[in-house]
Design an enzyme around this catalytic site. Sequence first.
Site, PDB file in Angstrom:
ATOM      1  N   HIS A 148       0.887  -1.181   0.000  1.00  0.00           N
ATOM      2  CA  HIS A 148       0.000   0.000   0.000  1.00  0.00           C
ATOM      3  C   HIS A 148       0.915   1.218   0.000  1.00  0.00           C
ATOM      4  CE1 HIS A 148      -3.799   1.978   1.542  1.00  0.00           C
ATOM      5  NE2 HIS A 148      -2.927   2.859   1.940  1.00  0.00           N
ATOM      6  N   CYS A 181      -3.519   9.718   4.494  1.00  0.00           N
ATOM      7  CA  CYS A 181      -3.973   9.505   5.876  1.00  0.00           C
ATOM      8  C   CYS A 181      -3.902  10.838   6.630  1.00  0.00           C
ATOM      9  CB  CYS A 181      -3.066   8.472   6.549  1.00  0.00           C
ATOM     10  SG  CYS A 181      -3.552   8.167   8.253  1.00  0.00           S
TER      11      CYS A 181
END
Length: 258
Positions: A148, A181
């Site tokens: 990821h 994020c």
Amino acid sequence: MKRLPGVRYPVLVPNHKGLENLFKLLDETNLQPPVTDEISIFTAATDAFTRANLNTTVAESLARLEPVARAALDRGLRVRGYVSVVIACPYSGAVDFKRVREVAKALADMGCYEISLGDTVGKGTPEKVTKMIEEVKKSVPVEKLAVHFHDTYGTAVANVFAALAQGVRTIDSSVGGLGGCPYSPGATGNVATEDVLYALKDSKYHVAGTHNGTIDLDAMVNIGWWISEQLGRESVSRAGRAIRANKEREENDKRAKL
Ligand SMILES: CC(C)(COP(=O)([O-])OP(=O)([O-])OC[C@H]1O[C@@H](n2cnc3c(N)ncnc32)[C@H](O)[C@@H]1OP(=O)([O-])[O-])[C@@H](O)C(=O)NCCC(=O)NCCSC(=O)C[C@@](C)(O)CC(=O)[O-]
């Protein structure tokens, strides 16, 4: 809500309360098929990031997530695990890959069918990604690993190939390079799906496509631009930008010839 065949709709679950809320939703909606059949649990390779992201330590997050995974599995849900900051932590710097291995193994042991290794700040290089995966593979079979990558430093596609060379076959990406994020200062979006697909085009790797087993890159580029424009931004996919620019040039040339 109509679920498309072959598409997964995982729900991020940080703790027991989150699972409780999901179970309530599943019970109340009582849809067939249910809105989701998969949860994503997440922790990190450093206490500093887990503190920011989950308000606890890594050890405590794993202790909290173990019963969550068990309850989800008991209800017939799939569980995917994420380890954040597998290369560098925005708060505590370099990451010990042995720690990444330990956390990935703990998630595998609690029943995750796959562990996604997140370079959350995008500082990874092919060299570091190779070393990190070599370390994690000592305890978790590579078939259970995914990567990821965020493309903050522009190395995400190269890192994808480093992970593929290590035997990893599941690549997280986002169309248009969306994502990032909020608890990771400076992090940008995930590696763009269009960039990964373009880079894989002439490679020895076959992309498990949709429908007739192929992927329509042009369609993916259009979706990347469409969703980016809905969000009031440009697509950050390099291939997406180039393919759209080529198309616009071709259309301008055609108009010029009329
Ligand atoms: C986990 C908490 C809630 C702990 O936050 P906390 O403050 O420690 O929680 P608490 O247990 O003290 O509870 C505080 C309040 O939150 C409520 N609460 C408690 N849990 C939940 C819940 N699940 N859903 C809804 N409400 C919740 C709880 O009920 C209580 O409500 P009050 O009694 O005050 O009214 C917080 O830290 C949090 O929300 N963290 C999640 C942050 C997040 O979403 N991060 C991004 C995930 S994606 C990612 O991490 C990156 C990744 C995985 O994609 C890969 C990569 O690295 O790139």
